[in-house]
Each structure stands twice: as structure tokens, then as C-alpha cells.
Scaffold this motif. Sequence first.
Motif, mmCIF file in Angstrom:
data_model
loop_
_atom_site.group_PDB
_atom_site.id
_atom_site.type_symbol
_atom_site.label_atom_id
_atom_site.label_comp_id
_atom_site.label_asym_id
_atom_site.label_seq_id
_atom_site.Cartn_x
_atom_site.Cartn_y
_atom_site.Cartn_z
ATOM 1 N N UNK A 475 -16.568 28.371 8.201
ATOM 2 C CA UNK A 475 -16.459 29.076 8.048
ATOM 3 C C UNK A 475 -15.441 29.279 6.792
ATOM 4 N N UNK A 476 -15.197 30.182 6.023
ATOM 5 C CA UNK A 476 -15.073 30.926 4.452
ATOM 6 C C UNK A 476 -13.935 31.312 4.437
ATOM 7 N N UNK A 477 -13.351 30.990 3.585
ATOM 8 C CA UNK A 477 -11.836 31.962 3.088
ATOM 9 C C UNK A 477 -11.784 31.822 1.936
ATOM 10 N N UNK A 478 -11.311 33.220 0.834
ATOM 11 C CA UNK A 478 -10.961 33.214 -0.243
ATOM 12 C C UNK A 478 -9.977 32.285 -1.134
ATOM 13 N N UNK A 479 -8.956 31.870 0.111
ATOM 14 C CA UNK A 479 -8.243 31.430 -1.070
ATOM 15 C C UNK A 479 -7.241 30.897 -0.539
ATOM 16 N N UNK A 480 -7.491 29.916 1.172
ATOM 17 C CA UNK A 480 -6.824 28.543 1.990
ATOM 18 C C UNK A 480 -7.628 28.051 2.780
ATOM 19 N N UNK A 499 -13.638 17.060 14.061
ATOM 20 C CA UNK A 499 -12.520 18.306 13.404
ATOM 21 C C UNK A 499 -13.193 18.023 11.798
ATOM 22 N N UNK A 500 -12.731 19.245 10.917
ATOM 23 C CA UNK A 500 -13.089 19.643 9.534
ATOM 24 C C UNK A 500 -12.201 20.460 8.995
ATOM 25 N N UNK A 501 -11.624 19.931 7.972
ATOM 26 C CA UNK A 501 -11.339 21.277 7.186
ATOM 27 C C UNK A 501 -11.144 20.725 6.000
ATOM 28 N N UNK A 502 -11.422 21.755 5.147
ATOM 29 C CA UNK A 502 -11.392 21.491 3.599
ATOM 30 C C UNK A 502 -11.031 23.195 2.658
ATOM 31 N N UNK A 503 -10.409 23.055 1.965
ATOM 32 C CA UNK A 503 -9.812 24.455 0.979
ATOM 33 C C UNK A 503 -11.641 25.480 0.728
ATOM 34 N N UNK A 504 -11.181 26.462 0.822
ATOM 35 C CA UNK A 504 -11.972 28.261 1.466
ATOM 36 C C UNK A 504 -12.894 27.812 1.885
ATOM 37 N N UNK A 505 -14.111 26.191 2.535
ATOM 38 C CA UNK A 505 -14.879 26.705 2.651
ATOM 39 C C UNK A 505 -15.232 24.756 3.742
ATOM 40 N N UNK A 506 -15.617 25.458 4.615
ATOM 41 C CA UNK A 506 -16.019 23.937 5.547
ATOM 42 C C UNK A 506 -16.812 24.540 6.202
ATOM 43 N N UNK A 507 -17.587 22.531 7.097
ATOM 44 C CA UNK A 507 -19.053 23.062 7.360
ATOM 45 C C UNK A 507 -18.408 21.816 8.581
ATOM 46 N N UNK A 508 -19.266 22.062 9.662
ATOM 47 C CA UNK A 508 -19.524 20.720 10.639
ATOM 48 C C UNK A 508 -21.532 21.296 10.483
ATOM 49 N N UNK A 509 -21.638 19.686 9.865
ATOM 50 C CA UNK A 509 -23.226 19.900 9.732
ATOM 51 C C UNK A 509 -24.047 19.641 10.843
#
Length: 990
Positions: A475-480, A499-509
Motif C-alpha cells: 500500500x502506498x500514499x504520497x505523504x503520510x 503488521x507492517x507500517x512505514x512512511x508512504x510505502x509499506x509491504x508484507x513480503x
Amino acid sequence: MNIRELYDVANEGLNDVIFSGRYEGRPVYLSLDDYARKALGEKFDKNEGQVEHFIARIVGRQLSKKGDPYAPFIGIARRWNKYGRHDKPPFTAILFALSYAASLMASDENYSAGNYYERLSQIIDVPKDRLSANGKSTEIFWRSLNIWLSENDYEYGRPTAQQINSKKYISYAQSQAVVRDGDRQKFHHLFKKYGFSGDENFSNEEIEVYLSSWIHSSASNARLSRAWSKTELRSIFCGVVLAELESWSENAFGKSVASSSPYANQSLSLALSVSPSFPKPILTLLLGRSTIVPEPITDLALEGTDRKLIMSNDTYGGFASLSPNVVRRSNTVLLDEIKISNEAKSVQFSWKPRLIIPFKRTLDGAFSVEVSRVNVATNHDVLVRDSTAIRSRVDEYLATYSDQQSRVARDGEIKGVPDGWLLYRHVFILPHDDDVHDNLQVLKPLRSDTSVMFDGGMNLGNNIWHSQKPPTIKIMSKSTDVTLSIYKLDQDSDSPLISRDDLKLTHILTQDLECLGNGEYRIQSQIGTNQASNLGVNFRSADRPRPLHSNKMCFPYCDVSGVAAEALDPKTMRVEGLNVFNLKLGPNPIHEAISNDQNLPDFDDEDWQPNFLYQIDNLTGSQSCVGRGYHRWLCDTLQPGLPRSTPLNMQCQECKESVLTRDRGLVAPKKIASINKPTQKWVNDDAPSCAIDFDVFYDGLCYLGMGNRARLERLLSSFEDHPKYISAIVHNLSALGHLDLRLSKGSGRLEHWSIPQATLHFVNSKKAILSGFRSPEFLRNISAGLEESVGTLDRKPLVGQPAIITIEGLNADELSEQLSDVKDPLGRQIHIIEDPISSFGQALISLPGLENSLKAFSLGRPDDLKKFDVLSGKWREAETSHATGAYRFAYMGPTYIYKDDDGLCLSGPYQWIKTLAAKSAGRRLHSYNKYTKEFRAAMGVEPLGIMSRALVLSTGQLPHVADKKIIFTNVDAGIAAAVLYNLYHREISL
């Protein structure tokens, strides 16, 4: 009939019309359409308009008169859950009544809890206060229904019941009734207006942008507008629209245009693939529709020409394309509208050109399909009109808003790029909200935030992935900040499995998801502090195969090739896997068929694509928008009272192409950044496809159990970007007894396949080979069944086929005893065959021969005609087809015919056609050496069907190739004689 019996009839009737399988893979709602009302009206002898109320009254009479009204059914639901949910839900009628009350509430446009329980009380005749006090009791029914639909792999539909607002127990019912069935066809105007092809894969967020503009148009109505104004209902509203888009996308060929909706889906799309080749890659462009046509659609004509066309699945199993390929017949065909119809005008299709045509990879095979607009953070191929003005704008845009990995090619770099066009590959647009030039609107994603995206993996069906080859989830966002979390579907805990979280882009491999194993899960995504989506997904393998239902079929061989009619007499002789049923003794194999090993000709393998000779001219108007390189846009004005961010329709004044844009007013658009890295020129360094893992691939087939060609191509394309030898892979699996095939009469193309029941066949007195269904747990159970014996199970990995599984040390009786209690996940025992050589030898000479795969053919004057030279194995250019022999030409893909001395033409698989030509010339392309026990075939004429299966019986391994010969080893002399008898000594009679 007492009250309980009447309830059971009503519940069964609802299950029959709602969960009949007609919503397989699609969202299913507990409401009635016209078909369901009619069916239930006939069942109860009621007027169609009375059916809902009648069923609700039946439900009310069955509920408890004291305390919790739902108490009698809570126990029923718990028992149903406890014992595995094997039957259809026993509480469907209750959920239907709850949904019906919500639909009445929607009609009132009063969405309060009080109005809902008032409506429910009126239709089921239970006091309102008791219903309100016990609303929580209904949750078990909704959650159990969702789990049942998921466990059955969405064969009855995808779950739609969900909490959509703070009124938890009302909102489940409300989610089923946001949009009335009668209003759904109004959305077809939206699909047509914005040029949807039906191949789009929109998220809720993306379709919401279109709806926020369309809902204010005259094609909508007040009821839809007021429902849309309820913000909490919009996610359900969008889900209904997407479900209707799936339905609209499906083809209903043969329906009269005059009787269909003016917004019926008659649009065509382009399909694109780029396959590796030497010295440069080859682009294939096809025009058609993403669908499967049971029979080719004939008698079609291209407007403006006298050329006849056929629509069929000859190139891709999941895309019905036009043949001959009109895109390759004219360099100007992409510049103007294309119209195609049959003579009676009962079937009409059209395709409209665009300056910029984006393509997105489909799940249905190794090709991309034209879409109306790009998605954010997704790879696309894009055809761009080759004009200086357009290309400069595209290059500037990609330099600013893409990952700058795109590459551009003309025909000089990729063979087949149309004249006047450029192909941009690997176009990946990053999230942004900036304005763009009018002509670039199709390259600007509608949303700057993505929905949940799946990358890679083996897709087994709608939201179903292989547990040993799951996708990466992103999942990706431009700013948050963005968050992804995975839960068990029936999990109450707030603690996610991953669960994974990050700024702008996160993924579960992929490797993280492999640990989850088979099961039903839900994926929650969050952008910032707002929940973005709640998506159900299943992970499956052959350890959890699709359930066996009445619609499950097998496709046994009732002739040596595999093209028998579907309607079979139970007493018909047939071959399923390595099992021969209803064996009837035929003549003894003719051992005179065996000759000494011969010097077979050195042929090349058959690998041919038609070389079209004629061109289609004068298709385009001289001043088409795409031809001249620009549109004349007219943008709608913003209606008073609407937010400035409301999307507006922009339409070309001449060609009427429509796109969405934003009202820019007096606000200057953001200046596009200067180009810091120009679009790269084409460099042919695409990474090679990964090798096919045949064990995982076959496990996926075993999970499905059966399917059509498109299903198989879908699985195979998860390993190969350009699987070139699909036909060879399929026939190899058939030869090993792992697949039974249904082939098309007259061409030998794959139509359907099925997995035979697990079988152990003996190759000597103490060694047996496993074929047919397998799964990891099943193999472990077999191994456990051998523990107290001298038998041993061995697994030998091989290249180009699933690992060979053998059991040694036991004879047939001992093996039967040891494995008597071992069953596969579908409850079937293992077939054990002690003497397969004898039964297969008899089957080869007793079943119908090659003639069943051949079909009479009228040759006419085909395109790209060539004649087979038996001496050299080469195809030679031919002016005419007067002489006896084998011919090939372009007709619904590569087509092969044999013409005999009497002028009769027969079409069929190229292996049989070339063999017939050799036979008529007094030559052989196959031989057997009884001393070395080798059976040899020249390249391109390898035996098919149960002949190849018989030739590998003794080894369980595919033949190898040496000196341009296909060599089967350790072949029994009787089997070889029976194969040669079929090829050279049987009379061909139609």
C-alpha cells in the motif's frame, strides 16, 4: 405443511436462487433480482411483488414469541458451525428478512435505528422493542455466512455483509440494501460514458471518484443521490457499482441489440504482449474482449471491408480475439473507430482510438489488456501516438511523476510496434495530486493513495492465492504513514498475525505470508489515522482443495486423442489418468507394425506464427483526432454548491472521448518540474522469467481439480512472463497421467482439463509410480501408511515435470492393504493398478482412433498457405492446394489440414496432419527398436493423448530429445505395436 416445514422450504428456495453459483467469484447480496423473484414466485404461487413480504412473514412466524426472538436459530447456527458448515446456511431466510427491512428503510430515506426496527417489526410481526434489545444476536448469522462463503472459495459469491457505521447490528443488513436492484442498470451509463472496457480493476476509492461526478448527472436519480449523500454508505455504494461492473463486463453473445440496454457493453479492447525473440522482442497486439466464448463467433465483418472475421480464444484462453488479426493487417487501424458486426446486426462491437493507450497486466495470462486509465504504483505498458507535441509532454510527465524506469521503443527495437506509435514499457506512476495537460489525463491516477495491491504470487481465483506462492502485499500514499495488518477471518482479537507500517510505502513480503498456511484471512489497511480497506483473502493449496460439487467434472479420454463428446454413457470405455474403465477387447496389436529402427528425417520442432500477406486499407478518416494528433476538449462547469474538488467530465467535441478532470478555474496548474532524467531508450535486457516450479504449479492445478484453458494459463503465467510452450507443458502432464484433457475437434487446442484420482501403477512386481492428485499432507499420509511395512516412498525431483513419486518393496496386494485407510483431502482412496501395460495396450486398439480428432474442412483460398515437404520436414510456400498432402495457413490461429487423393480436406493437430502426409507418401516418422526398447519420433510429430501416456508408463518420465529425435525409453513392444498401429495401419473414416 406446518410452520417449520414452510420455513425450510423458504430457506431452501432462497439458498437455491442466491447461492446457486451464478455469483461465483462476485459479490453476492441478500436481495432479490428479477430472476430470483420470478423463481420464488413460482415456487410459492405468489405474485412476484409479494415474494419478499411473504418470506418475511414466514420468518416471523418461526421466531420465538418470548425473550430473544432469534434464540431457536442461534443454537442451529452454532451446531452448523461446529459440524463444519457443509450444507448451505439454515438461516438465510432470517438474514434475508433483515436485509428486506433495510431496503424498506432505504426507500424511506430514513436511516435511523428507530425506523429500521419499525420496518422490521412490521414485516415479521415481532415487537420493535424486543428486536432492538436483541439485535446483537444477529451477528452470529452474518459472521457465519461470511466464513462459509470464504471457506467455499467464493463459489457461491464473495461476502458483502459488513459493519458500515456505528449502528453495528443494523449496518450488516444495511450493507445489503444501499442500492435497489432496479437502479443498478443506471450505472451502465457511467461505464459507457467513461469508456470502460470491463477489464478495469478499480478499487473502491477509484470508482468513488467517477461516482462523485456522475451522481450529479441526469443519468442518476434522486434516490441514488440521497443515498450517496450519506457518507457512511459510500463504501457499500462503491462495492455495488463494482459488482455491477463485473456483471456488465460479462458477455451475453447472441442477444439482440434492439432488445438490450443502450448502455450494454459492446466495446472491444486491445490485448498486448511482448515476447522474447532473436534478434529483438516481438509485440503482439490483438483486438477482442476479455472473455471465454464457448464456440467461435463467426460471420463477423469489419465495417468498410468485405473481410470476414471470427472471434475465438485461439491465442489466449482468457481473451477472445478477432481472427484474422485486424491490428496486424493495417498500419492505420488504430487511428479511427473500428466497428464490427454480423450480417443480421444482432452482434455489434466497436473500439475507439485514443492518443495514449495504457495497458495493465491481467491475471488471466501472460498479456496486458487496455484500460481506461492508469493506476498509481502499478506497472503499465503504454502506446503513445508518435508526434513531437505528445511525446514531449509524456516524457516531461514521466520524468516528474514516475519512477523514471520506463523505456520507449519503436518497431526498430521491438518488432510489431505499429507505424506512427511508440511503446513505453514499465510505466510506474507515483502518487500525486498535481494537475496535468488535458491529453495526459489517462496517465494521471484518479487517487494519490493506493488501495491494497498484490504483486506476484500464484492467483488461484478471485482473492484466492496459493499458500506456497503468495503475493507481496503493498500500500502506498504520497505523504503520510501507511499500515498493513493481517488477521484470521474469524479472529476477534485486535492483535494481528502480521503488521507492517512505514512512511508512504509499506509491504508484507511473500516469505512472510508463506508462514500463514492455508486459511481465510482479512487484510486491513490504514492511511494516516483513517482505515482504508478491509479485504478478505484466502490462501489455499491442494491440502485444502476446492470442494467436490455436482458441477465438478472430469474429462476422460474416450478416444486416443481426447476430443470425445461431453455426453458420455456410463458404460462407455474410457481412460481416466492411468485407469481404463469398461475395457472392451479389440483386435490383437499388429506386431507387423513394428519395423526395425529406421533413420527418421531430421525435422525442426513446430513453432510457427502466421505471416499475413494481405493488408486492410482505407479504414480511417483523414481527420480523426488520433490521426491528426490532438483533441478539442470541452470541460463541464462546476455546479453551484458542489466542492471545488468535485471531478468534472471533459469531452472531445469531435470524437466524444470522455475523461475526468478537476475544475482548475483561475488557479494556475502546478508547473511540471524540469526533466532531470529523460525517458530511457529501449535496451533489450529484460530479466529472464523464473523457472517453472512444476511441483507448486501442479499443486495449484490439484487445488482447482478442473478448469478451462484460461485457468491453466493464469497459474502458468505466475512463473513465466511469456510461457511459450503452454501446449507442450499440458501434453507432457497428460502423458504422465497427471492431467486428463478435452481437446478441440479439428485443431487439437486445449479446451478443458481435469486432475485424475490418485493412482499407483506398477512398473515391476515391487515398484509403483504415483500419478494424478497429490498434496503435501496426502503424501505424508501415504508415507505414514507404509511405516509398519518394508515399503518405502521416494521422491525424485526432475526438470520439466513434477517430482516422480515411487513406492518400492511391496507387491500390489500388500500395497493395497497398507494404504486401505489412506484417503486424499476429498475423501477418495488411491487406485492401484497391477498390470497397466495390458490394459493400455488394449485401450489403444479398442478406442476410436485418430479420426475422432479430425474434422472436415473447406479450404478455399487461405492466407499464408504452405505445404509440408515429407522428405525435408520443411514447410514450403504453396500457390495452390491442388495436390495431396499436408497444408498449414492462418485461420483462427495456425491451422493444419490434410488433403487426400479424393480431395477431402481434414483439419486436426499438426502431429496427426504431418503423420497422415507421411503415411500417404509411404514414409514413417516414428519407429521402434525392440532390442533397445526405444520408441522414436521425428521432431514435431510426437504422439499425443493416451499414446504418449502409454509410451511413458514404464518410466514415469518424459522422453528426451537427441539428434532432433524424441526418444521414449523402456517401451514395451506391445505398447509400441499398438501406437504404430494407430498411426499407420488404421483406416481413417469420418
